[in-house]
Design a protein around this motif. Sequence first.
Motif, PDB file in Angstrom:
ATOM      1  N   LEU A   1     -71.240  15.021  11.071  1.00  0.00           N
ATOM      2  CA  LEU A   1     -69.951  14.607  10.526  1.00  0.00           C
ATOM      3  C   LEU A   1     -68.889  14.504  11.619  1.00  0.00           C
ATOM      4  O   LEU A   1     -68.042  13.605  11.594  1.00  0.00           O
ATOM      5  N   LEU A   2     -68.949  15.402  12.589  1.00  0.00           N
ATOM      6  CA  LEU A   2     -68.003  15.349  13.701  1.00  0.00           C
ATOM      7  C   LEU A   2     -68.231  14.097  14.545  1.00  0.00           C
ATOM      8  O   LEU A   2     -67.272  13.406  14.913  1.00  0.00           O
ATOM      9  N   VAL A   3     -69.482  13.816  14.827  1.00  0.00           N
ATOM     10  CA  VAL A   3     -69.812  12.636  15.628  1.00  0.00           C
ATOM     11  C   VAL A   3     -69.380  11.360  14.905  1.00  0.00           C
ATOM     12  O   VAL A   3     -68.873  10.414  15.518  1.00  0.00           O
ATOM     13  N   ALA A   4     -69.569  11.353  13.571  1.00  0.00           N
ATOM     14  CA  ALA A   4     -69.186  10.185  12.773  1.00  0.00           C
ATOM     15  C   ALA A   4     -67.699  10.157  12.446  1.00  0.00           C
ATOM     16  O   ALA A   4     -67.228   9.251  11.742  1.00  0.00           O
ATOM     17  N   ARG A   5     -66.957  11.145  12.925  1.00  0.00           N
ATOM     18  CA  ARG A   5     -65.516  11.261  12.684  1.00  0.00           C
ATOM     19  C   ARG A   5     -65.184  11.346  11.196  1.00  0.00           C
ATOM     20  O   ARG A   5     -64.176  10.815  10.732  1.00  0.00           O
ATOM     21  N   ARG A   6     -66.070  12.035  10.453  1.00  0.00           N
ATOM     22  CA  ARG A   6     -65.836  12.227   9.017  1.00  0.00           C
ATOM     23  C   ARG A   6     -65.217  13.593   8.727  1.00  0.00           C
ATOM     24  O   ARG A   6     -64.904  13.901   7.591  1.00  0.00           O
ATOM     25  N   THR A   7     -65.071  14.412   9.755  1.00  0.00           N
ATOM     26  CA  THR A   7     -64.444  15.723   9.609  1.00  0.00           C
ATOM     27  C   THR A   7     -63.856  16.133  10.950  1.00  0.00           C
ATOM     28  O   THR A   7     -64.013  15.415  11.959  1.00  0.00           O
ATOM     29  N   THR A   8     -63.174  17.274  10.972  1.00  0.00           N
ATOM     30  CA  THR A   8     -62.592  17.800  12.204  1.00  0.00           C
ATOM     31  C   THR A   8     -63.011  19.253  12.366  1.00  0.00           C
ATOM     32  O   THR A   8     -63.531  19.878  11.429  1.00  0.00           O
ATOM     33  N   MET A   9     -62.737  19.803  13.526  1.00  0.00           N
ATOM     34  CA  MET A   9     -63.090  21.192  13.789  1.00  0.00           C
ATOM     35  C   MET A   9     -62.302  22.139  12.895  1.00  0.00           C
ATOM     36  O   MET A   9     -62.736  23.254  12.621  1.00  0.00           O
ATOM     37  N   GLN A  10     -61.125  21.697  12.422  1.00  0.00           N
ATOM     38  CA  GLN A  10     -60.278  22.562  11.604  1.00  0.00           C
ATOM     39  C   GLN A  10     -60.586  22.452  10.113  1.00  0.00           C
ATOM     40  O   GLN A  10     -60.142  23.289   9.320  1.00  0.00           O
ATOM     41  N   ALA A  11     -61.325  21.445   9.729  1.00  0.00           N
ATOM     42  CA  ALA A  11     -61.587  21.201   8.306  1.00  0.00           C
ATOM     43  C   ALA A  11     -62.544  22.234   7.730  1.00  0.00           C
ATOM     44  O   ALA A  11     -63.430  22.744   8.422  1.00  0.00           O
ATOM     45  N   GLU A  12     -62.341  22.537   6.434  1.00  0.00           N
ATOM     46  CA  GLU A  12     -63.254  23.431   5.726  1.00  0.00           C
ATOM     47  C   GLU A  12     -64.412  22.627   5.156  1.00  0.00           C
ATOM     48  O   GLU A  12     -64.208  21.567   4.559  1.00  0.00           O
ATOM     49  N   LEU A  13     -65.614  23.135   5.340  1.00  0.00           N
ATOM     50  CA  LEU A  13     -66.801  22.488   4.791  1.00  0.00           C
ATOM     51  C   LEU A  13     -67.511  23.466   3.865  1.00  0.00           C
ATOM     52  O   LEU A  13     -67.593  24.660   4.167  1.00  0.00           O
ATOM     53  N   PRO A  14     -68.041  22.997   2.747  1.00  0.00           N
ATOM     54  CA  PRO A  14     -68.793  23.892   1.862  1.00  0.00           C
ATOM     55  C   PRO A  14     -70.082  24.344   2.513  1.00  0.00           C
ATOM     56  O   PRO A  14     -70.801  23.528   3.113  1.00  0.00           O
TER      57      PRO A  14
END
Length: 212
Positions: A179-192
């Motif tokens: 997801l990070l590589v695809a720019r679909r999330t960030t290091m600060q985002a919460e993921l389930p």
Amino acid sequence: MPPIVIALSAALCAAAAASLIGRARRIAASDSPWLRPWVAGLLGAVGGASAAAVTEHWAVTAALCALAIGCALLVPVDQAVLRLPDAIVWPTTGAVLAMLLVAAGVTGEWGRLGTAVLAMLAVGAGYFVLAFISPTSLGLGDVKLSLVLGLTLGWFGWPAVLLGVLGGFLVFALAALGLLVARRTTMQAELPFGPWMILGAALGLAWVTVGG
């Protein structure tokens, strides 16, 4: 299990999960697209088929089907609201434990039940420590979910426990990286984390029962 039993388990779990997703939606207080009958039904079908495919006794199949139905509700709820509600986790845990008690009583394999309970306590304690150390990474919902996953994996032995637990962290790390590589999330985002715990447990169990 015969193919007809696998198909029946898939159908029953799909129907149960689809019929219960409305209650899960109310518990989550969300109208997210994740909380749709077809999503829960699809997850239930996959879980039910897998439950029958890796078991040989009807009571153990029933235990894994109970887990499959619960997980078919927990995965979309966690995706929607980043929570694993007690109102779903605890009934699922109780149903799995009850059916494993029946399985032990019918088959006489009390040693497997003892291992399952020990695994539940060990995995739960491990998750609790991790949540205490890093509460922003793991929540109490994850700790509670780990109990029923540890219980189920423990019935199949310690290798299943080890692979199932480590598998959850591994697939989560790979998914987060993707997801990070695809720019679909960030290091600060919460993921389930719950869905990945469940997937890791399923992969570990499949490795031990089928691949091993």
